[in-house]
Design a protein around this motif. Structure first.
Motif, mmCIF file in Angstrom:
data_model
loop_
_atom_site.group_PDB
_atom_site.id
_atom_site.type_symbol
_atom_site.label_atom_id
_atom_site.label_comp_id
_atom_site.label_asym_id
_atom_site.label_seq_id
_atom_site.Cartn_x
_atom_site.Cartn_y
_atom_site.Cartn_z
ATOM 1 N N VAL A 1 0.852 -1.190 0.000
ATOM 2 C CA VAL A 1 0.000 0.000 0.000
ATOM 3 C C VAL A 1 0.889 1.241 0.000
ATOM 4 C CG1 VAL A 1 -1.811 1.283 1.231
ATOM 5 C CG2 VAL A 1 -1.791 -1.224 1.299
ATOM 6 N N ARG A 2 0.561 2.197 -0.861
ATOM 7 C CA ARG A 2 1.267 3.483 -0.854
ATOM 8 C C ARG A 2 0.250 4.609 -0.748
ATOM 9 N NH1 ARG A 2 3.675 5.123 -5.460
ATOM 10 N NH2 ARG A 2 2.781 3.442 -6.729
ATOM 11 N N VAL A 3 0.458 5.480 0.203
ATOM 12 C CA VAL A 3 -0.394 6.653 0.367
ATOM 13 C C VAL A 3 0.474 7.880 0.103
ATOM 14 C CG1 VAL A 3 -1.748 8.003 2.022
ATOM 15 C CG2 VAL A 3 -1.887 5.505 2.031
ATOM 16 N N GLU A 4 0.033 8.731 -0.832
ATOM 17 C CA GLU A 4 0.855 9.874 -1.231
ATOM 18 C C GLU A 4 0.073 11.180 -1.136
ATOM 19 O OE1 GLU A 4 2.572 9.124 -5.058
ATOM 20 O OE2 GLU A 4 3.765 7.425 -4.331
ATOM 21 N N SER A 45 1.493 10.849 3.923
ATOM 22 C CA SER A 45 2.193 9.927 3.021
ATOM 23 C C SER A 45 2.851 8.816 3.838
ATOM 24 C CB SER A 45 3.274 10.659 2.218
ATOM 25 O OG SER A 45 2.712 11.660 1.396
ATOM 26 N N PHE A 46 2.699 7.581 3.381
ATOM 27 C CA PHE A 46 3.403 6.447 3.999
ATOM 28 C C PHE A 46 3.277 5.232 3.093
ATOM 29 C CE2 PHE A 46 -0.908 6.389 5.756
ATOM 30 C CZ PHE A 46 -1.312 5.083 5.538
ATOM 31 N N ASP A 47 4.141 4.242 3.324
ATOM 32 C CA ASP A 47 4.071 2.954 2.634
ATOM 33 C C ASP A 47 3.770 1.873 3.656
ATOM 34 O OD1 ASP A 47 4.858 4.128 0.233
ATOM 35 O OD2 ASP A 47 6.986 3.777 0.641
ATOM 36 N N LEU A 72 1.824 -0.787 20.393
ATOM 37 C CA LEU A 72 3.159 -1.329 20.635
ATOM 38 C C LEU A 72 3.146 -2.853 20.627
ATOM 39 C CD1 LEU A 72 4.240 1.088 23.509
ATOM 40 C CD2 LEU A 72 5.196 1.026 21.197
ATOM 41 N N ARG A 73 2.029 -3.428 21.049
ATOM 42 C CA ARG A 73 1.948 -4.886 21.160
ATOM 43 C C ARG A 73 1.816 -5.565 19.799
ATOM 44 N NH1 ARG A 73 -1.889 -9.033 23.310
ATOM 45 N NH2 ARG A 73 -0.518 -10.496 24.352
ATOM 46 N N ILE A 74 1.047 -4.975 18.899
ATOM 47 C CA ILE A 74 0.763 -5.688 17.650
ATOM 48 C C ILE A 74 1.438 -5.088 16.419
ATOM 49 C CG2 ILE A 74 -1.486 -6.456 18.533
ATOM 50 C CD1 ILE A 74 -2.785 -4.429 16.663
ATOM 51 N N GLY A 75 1.911 -3.849 16.508
ATOM 52 C CA GLY A 75 2.390 -3.161 15.304
ATOM 53 C C GLY A 75 3.841 -3.455 14.965
ATOM 54 N N ASP A 76 4.104 -3.738 13.674
ATOM 55 C CA ASP A 76 5.489 -3.774 13.204
ATOM 56 C C ASP A 76 6.028 -2.347 13.129
ATOM 57 O OD1 ASP A 76 5.709 -6.627 12.719
ATOM 58 O OD2 ASP A 76 4.317 -6.306 11.071
ATOM 59 N N ARG A 77 5.168 -1.442 12.636
ATOM 60 C CA ARG A 77 5.475 -0.006 12.668
ATOM 61 C C ARG A 77 4.220 0.746 13.077
ATOM 62 N NH1 ARG A 77 7.177 2.456 7.520
ATOM 63 N NH2 ARG A 77 5.857 0.846 6.571
ATOM 64 N N ILE A 78 4.433 1.960 13.585
ATOM 65 C CA ILE A 78 3.332 2.778 14.094
ATOM 66 C C ILE A 78 3.418 4.164 13.466
ATOM 67 C CG2 ILE A 78 2.307 3.822 16.160
ATOM 68 C CD1 ILE A 78 3.756 1.543 17.758
ATOM 69 N N ALA A 79 2.263 4.673 13.030
ATOM 70 C CA ALA A 79 2.165 6.072 12.603
ATOM 71 C C ALA A 79 1.340 6.808 13.651
ATOM 72 C CB ALA A 79 1.497 6.169 11.234
ATOM 73 N N LEU A 80 1.918 7.804 14.268
ATOM 74 C CA LEU A 80 1.241 8.563 15.320
ATOM 75 C C LEU A 80 0.688 9.854 14.729
ATOM 76 C CD1 LEU A 80 0.532 8.757 18.302
ATOM 77 C CD2 LEU A 80 2.790 9.696 18.740
ATOM 78 N N MET A 81 -0.654 10.054 14.846
ATOM 79 C CA MET A 81 -1.323 11.202 14.225
ATOM 80 C C MET A 81 -1.769 12.232 15.256
ATOM 81 S SD MET A 81 -3.701 9.676 11.170
ATOM 82 C CE MET A 81 -3.944 11.324 10.456
ATOM 83 N N ARG A 82 -1.831 13.475 14.789
ATOM 84 C CA ARG A 82 -2.389 14.579 15.581
ATOM 85 C C ARG A 82 -2.960 15.616 14.623
ATOM 86 N NH1 ARG A 82 1.001 19.163 18.927
ATOM 87 N NH2 ARG A 82 -0.711 19.968 20.170
ATOM 88 N N GLU A 93 -2.527 15.137 10.833
ATOM 89 C CA GLU A 93 -1.189 14.981 10.276
ATOM 90 C C GLU A 93 -0.426 13.893 11.018
ATOM 91 O OE1 GLU A 93 0.971 18.623 9.306
ATOM 92 O OE2 GLU A 93 -0.789 19.769 9.923
ATOM 93 N N ILE A 94 0.527 13.275 10.331
ATOM 94 C CA ILE A 94 1.370 12.255 10.962
ATOM 95 C C ILE A 94 2.564 12.931 11.619
ATOM 96 C CG2 ILE A 94 2.936 10.333 10.507
ATOM 97 C CD1 ILE A 94 0.946 9.258 8.522
#
Length: 416
Positions: A5-8, A48-50, A229-239, A242-243
């Motif tokens: 998945v790519r988000v741009e 944006s993220f992959d 933290l328990r299940i994610g390989d990576r985390i995107a933190l939003m506010r 925006e990331i």
């Protein structure tokens, strides 16, 4: 591992004056100011993220951060104001209704917080629903649904109805239904948020177990950092749409991108997230295939330590060597292999700090850190573990850490 998945540069403005609102966002105005001036609400801005194939990618943030809007933009339940979403290089944001319907049927499934089960259908029939919509024949969809229910431990209740099951069991059915459809991408929007804490932990375990077997690409929305933290390989933190930061749990905890991330993560128990690789130090080693006791003793004097890790030419761990053992080898004309201690304690580099503490607590010697092939990649001393398990910003914990490190790093006796 390819990009699934790519988000741009994805943005969503709710309201009429979207272009004016976008310009104000770019100018740095707050969501509240934009709302007051234009009547438009910024849902998501320039994200944006992959997401890698087979990855659990967690999008998290507080209420109003834009995370649920973002996941609905990915499968176009909400139309984006601008930006693109690609699944396998296909631009979802430009698909026709027919193409989008086909992608939702075959490539993407969504699991909602409210389960979304049909009350008049049995558990088996609920699980078959997505396959039925796709036109899969009756026998094949029965087999696929039963396999998914069996994977989720639900086969025994396949003939019951949703109102006969607990909330946790209903959510298991929702997950089984999504898995039965064999999607390439699984979208999960606060899927476990309505469950009691113990059931929620069980569902997290179920998801991790299923992921180990099926290796789906999962985008998971949550407001709970511990869950992320328990299940994610990576985390995107939003506010505010925006990331703020994308990274592994360790990266976000140890290298927060800004004050918001730092404050968001300050109450997390780091010992349950940080690993040996995160707190280890470079290992002081001796090559027992090439070096003798004099080289070992010289290295100990130079580094002011009383122990070295013993390795071979390829850095495979062979044991540990103390100053006393090196002196014994020199005095009695022995090789280092003959005197080293082969029972050195070791941990793998992904061992959690909380588990390391239980190992090192009663040991005077440092721990060797090894990779998957048993090669030495570092060493851990008690002070590093204590520092990771306490708030190392406080003077008390710094003094305790320094005291422990001094104990771990005693110099060699002058007679050496």
């Amino acid at each position: 591992m390819g990009k699934k998945v790519r988000v741009e540069h994805l943005s969503k403005i709710f309201g009429r004056r979207t272009q004016q609102a976008l310009e104000q966002v770019k100018a740095g105005k707050s969501k509240q100011d934009i709302l007051e001036e234009t009547g438009a609400t910024v849902g998501v801005h320039d994200v944006s993220f992959d997401v890698n194939e087979g990855e659990v990618f967690v999008i998290m943030g507080l209420s109003g951060s834009g995370k649920s809007t973002l996941i609905r933009l990915i499968n176009r339940l909400i139309e984006p104001t601008s930006g693109e979403v690609y699944i396998d290089d296909q631009d979802v944001s430009k698909m026709s209704k027919e193409e989008l319907r086909e992608v939702r049927r075959t490539k993407m499934n969504m699991v909602f917080q409210n389960f979304g089960l049909f009350p008049q259908r049995t558990i088996q029939q609920n699980t078959e629903y997505g396959l039925e919509v796709r036109g899969v024949d009756k026998e094949e969809r029965r087999k696929k649904a039963e396999a998914a229910l069996d994977n989720s431990g639900l086969l025994s209740v396949k003939d019951q109805y949703p109102n006969q099951l607990s909330g946790g069991m209903q959510q298991r059915v929702g997950l089984a239904r999504a898995i039965a459809n064999d999607p390439e991408v699984l979208l999960m929007d606060e899927a476990f948020s309505a469950l009691d804490p113990l059931i929620r932990k069980d569902m997290q375990d179920d998801l991790l177990d299923l992921q180990e077997k099926m290796q789906k690409t999962i985008i998971f929305i949550t407001h709970d950092l511990n869950e992320a933290l328990r299940i994610g390989d990576r985390i995107a933190l939003m506010r505010d749409g925006e990331i703020m930061q994308i990274g592994t749990g360790e990266e976000i905890l140890t290298h927060p991108a800004n004050d918001f991330v730092r404050e968001f993560t300050e109450d997390i128990d780091r010992s349950k997230v940080l690993t040996a690789e995160n707190i280890m130090e470079p290992a002081l080693t001796i090559n027992v295939e090439a070096d003798g006791p004099n080289v070992a003793l010289q290295r100990m004097r130079k580094e002011e330590v009383s122990m070295l890790l013993a390795v071979d030419r390829k850095r495979y761990l062979k044991g540990s060597l103390t100053a006393e053992e090196a002196l014994d080898a020199r005095k009695n004309d022995k090789t280092l292999k003959e005197v080293l201690d082969k029972n050195v304690q070791k941990v793998e580099k992904d061992t959690l700090v909380t588990d390391i503490f239980n190992i090192i607590e009663g040991s005077a010697a440092p721990l060797a850190v090894v990779d998957d092939d048993d090669r030495v990649v570092g060493v851990i001393v008690r002070g590093s573990v204590i520092g990771a398990m306490t708030d190392t910003d406080t003077n008390d914990s710094e003094e305790l850490k320094e005291s422990q490190e001094a104990d771990d790093k005693k110099g060699v006796n002058a007679d050496a």
